[in-house]
Design a protein around this motif. Structure first.
Motif, short mmCIF file in Angstrom:
data_model
loop_
_atom_site.label_atom_id
_atom_site.label_comp_id
_atom_site.label_asym_id
_atom_site.label_seq_id
_atom_site.Cartn_x
_atom_site.Cartn_y
_atom_site.Cartn_z
N VAL A 112 0.82 -1.17 0.07
CA VAL A 112 0.03 0.02 -0.21
C VAL A 112 0.68 1.29 0.03
CG1 VAL A 112 -1.71 1.34 1.42
CG2 VAL A 112 -1.76 -1.20 1.25
N ALA A 113 0.85 2.10 -1.01
CA ALA A 113 1.60 3.28 -1.02
C ALA A 113 1.43 4.19 0.27
CB ALA A 113 1.14 4.00 -2.34
N HIS A 114 2.42 4.61 0.69
CA HIS A 114 2.20 5.54 2.01
C HIS A 114 1.78 4.94 3.35
CE1 HIS A 114 3.75 8.41 -0.91
NE2 HIS A 114 2.79 8.13 -1.81
N PHE A 115 1.89 3.66 3.44
CA PHE A 115 1.23 2.91 4.64
C PHE A 115 1.85 1.82 5.07
CE2 PHE A 115 -1.33 -0.32 6.42
CZ PHE A 115 -1.84 0.17 7.48
N GLN A 116 2.27 1.88 6.33
CA GLN A 116 3.22 0.63 6.77
C GLN A 116 2.12 0.15 8.05
OE1 GLN A 116 5.75 -1.04 6.03
NE2 GLN A 116 5.20 -2.45 7.78
N PRO A 117 1.68 -1.03 7.90
CA PRO A 117 0.93 -1.53 8.69
C PRO A 117 1.50 -2.06 10.23
CG PRO A 117 1.27 -3.15 6.98
CD PRO A 117 1.84 -2.02 6.63
N PRO A 118 0.55 -2.03 11.10
CA PRO A 118 1.38 -2.43 12.19
C PRO A 118 1.72 -3.87 12.15
CG PRO A 118 -0.89 -1.45 12.67
CD PRO A 118 -0.82 -1.42 11.38
N GLU A 119 2.79 -4.38 12.86
CA GLU A 119 3.22 -5.74 12.64
C GLU A 119 2.68 -6.76 13.59
OE1 GLU A 119 7.44 -5.71 12.51
OE2 GLU A 119 7.79 -3.83 11.59
N LEU A 125 -5.32 -5.25 14.59
CA LEU A 125 -6.78 -5.30 15.04
C LEU A 125 -7.53 -3.80 15.53
CD1 LEU A 125 -7.30 -8.63 16.91
CD2 LEU A 125 -8.40 -8.13 14.51
N VAL A 126 -6.49 -3.11 16.23
CA VAL A 126 -6.66 -1.89 16.95
C VAL A 126 -6.47 -0.68 15.81
CG1 VAL A 126 -6.02 -0.12 18.50
CG2 VAL A 126 -6.06 -2.71 19.16
N TYR A 127 -5.74 -0.87 14.74
CA TYR A 127 -5.39 0.15 13.87
C TYR A 127 -6.74 0.95 13.15
CZ TYR A 127 -3.95 2.88 9.61
OH TYR A 127 -3.74 3.67 8.72
N PRO A 128 -7.67 0.35 12.69
CA PRO A 128 -8.83 0.92 12.16
C PRO A 128 -9.78 1.76 12.99
CG PRO A 128 -8.89 -1.42 11.62
CD PRO A 128 -7.84 -1.35 12.68
N PHE A 129 -9.57 1.68 14.36
CA PHE A 129 -10.02 2.41 15.56
C PHE A 129 -9.21 3.65 15.87
CE2 PHE A 129 -11.93 -1.94 15.30
CZ PHE A 129 -13.14 -1.63 14.99
N ARG A 130 -8.11 3.69 15.46
CA ARG A 130 -7.36 4.86 15.97
C ARG A 130 -7.55 6.07 15.13
NH1 ARG A 130 -3.09 3.47 18.99
NH2 ARG A 130 -1.84 5.32 18.44
N SER A 131 -7.27 7.39 15.55
CA SER A 131 -7.52 8.51 14.81
C SER A 131 -6.66 8.31 13.74
CB SER A 131 -7.48 9.72 15.77
OG SER A 131 -5.98 9.77 16.12
N PRO A 132 -7.37 8.92 12.48
CA PRO A 132 -6.54 8.95 11.19
C PRO A 132 -5.12 9.39 11.20
CG PRO A 132 -8.83 9.85 10.80
CD PRO A 132 -8.55 9.67 12.42
N GLY A 133 -4.81 10.60 11.98
CA GLY A 133 -3.40 10.97 12.00
C GLY A 133 -2.61 10.29 12.93
N SER A 134 -3.00 9.43 13.87
CA SER A 134 -2.09 8.74 14.89
C SER A 134 -1.07 7.59 14.15
CB SER A 134 -2.95 8.06 15.98
OG SER A 134 -3.69 7.15 15.34
N THR A 135 -0.28 7.34 14.73
CA THR A 135 0.66 6.45 14.35
C THR A 135 0.40 5.02 14.74
OG1 THR A 135 2.41 6.95 16.11
CG2 THR A 135 2.71 8.21 14.08
N PRO A 136 0.70 3.83 13.95
CA PRO A 136 0.55 2.75 14.67
C PRO A 136 1.32 2.32 15.93
CG PRO A 136 1.07 2.73 12.23
CD PRO A 136 1.32 3.92 12.68
N PRO A 137 0.70 1.49 16.72
CA PRO A 137 1.36 1.43 17.91
C PRO A 137 2.63 0.58 17.57
CG PRO A 137 -0.53 -0.25 17.30
CD PRO A 137 -0.43 0.85 16.68
N GLN A 138 3.82 0.95 18.44
CA GLN A 138 5.15 0.31 18.48
C GLN A 138 4.88 -1.25 18.77
OE1 GLN A 138 7.50 1.73 16.81
NE2 GLN A 138 6.07 3.46 16.37
N ASP A 139 5.70 -2.11 18.02
CA ASP A 139 5.83 -3.37 18.49
C ASP A 139 7.16 -3.64 19.64
OD1 ASP A 139 3.96 -4.17 17.05
OD2 ASP A 139 5.35 -4.49 15.26
#
Length: 139
Positions: A112-119, A125-139
Motif C-alpha cells: 500500500v503506497a504511503h502505509f506501513q501496517p502495524p506488525e 486489530l486496533v489500527y482501524p479504530f485509531r484516529s486517522p493522524g495517529s501512528t501505529p502502535p510500536q511493537d
C-alpha cells in the motif's frame, strides 16, 4: 404475498438463477471493495488485510475471472496499477466502470503506497479504530 419479479425468478431454471445470483453478488462486492479503497474511514479497516502472494497464471481465463495475476495488479503500488481491478470474481465490472488493468507481466512493487501496517496482530486489530493522524502502535 410474492411480488411478480419473485415469481418470474422462481420460474427460471436453477442454473440461470445461480448465474444471476453470482452476477448480483459480484457487482455488490465490486462497489463495496471500491468503497473500502475510496473512503478513508473504510480504508483503515481494509488496509491491514492486504495479501497477494500467489504467482499463478491461468492463460485464457484472466479476462473472464479474477485470477491471481489479475488480483496482483490490484495490490500493486506501480502508478498505473493503483485503484484498479476491484472485481472479486468477474472482471466485467472493472471493464464497465473503467478500472480494469491487466498488462503482461507482474507489478514491480506491492503493498500500500504511503502505509506501513502495524506488525503485531493486536496492532492490526486496533489500527482501524485509531484516529486517522495517529501512528501505529510500536511493537
Amino acid at each position: 404475498m410474492q411480488l411478480n419479479f419473485q415469481k418470474a425468478i422462481a420460474a427460471q431454471p436453477l442454473w440461470l438463477q445461480f448465474v444471476e445470483m453470482i452476477a448480483v453478488v459480484d457487482l455488490a462486492t465490486y462497489w463495496i471493495h471500491r468503497a473500502f479503497h475510496q473512503l478513508p474511514w473504510l480504508w483503515r479497516f481494509h488496509a491491514v488485510f492486504i495479501h497477494a502472494n500467489l504467482r499463478w497464471r491461468f492463460p485464457g481465463l484472466h479476462r473472464a475471472i479474477s485470477t491471481p495475476q489479475y488480483h496482483h495488479w490490484h495490490h500493486a503500488t506501480d502508478a498505473d496499477g493503483i485503484d484498479k481491478n476491484f472485481a472479486q470474481f468477474l472482471p466485467v465490472w472493472d471493464v464497465l466502470f473503467g478500472t480494469v488493468h491487466l498488462p503482461q507481466g507482474w507489478p514491480k512493487h506491492y503493498w500500500v503506497a504511503h502505509f506501513q501496517p502495524p506488525e503485531t496482530y493486536l496492532g492490526q486489530l486496533v489500527y482501524p479504530f485509531r484516529s486517522p493522524g495517529s501512528t501505529p502502535p510500536q511493537d
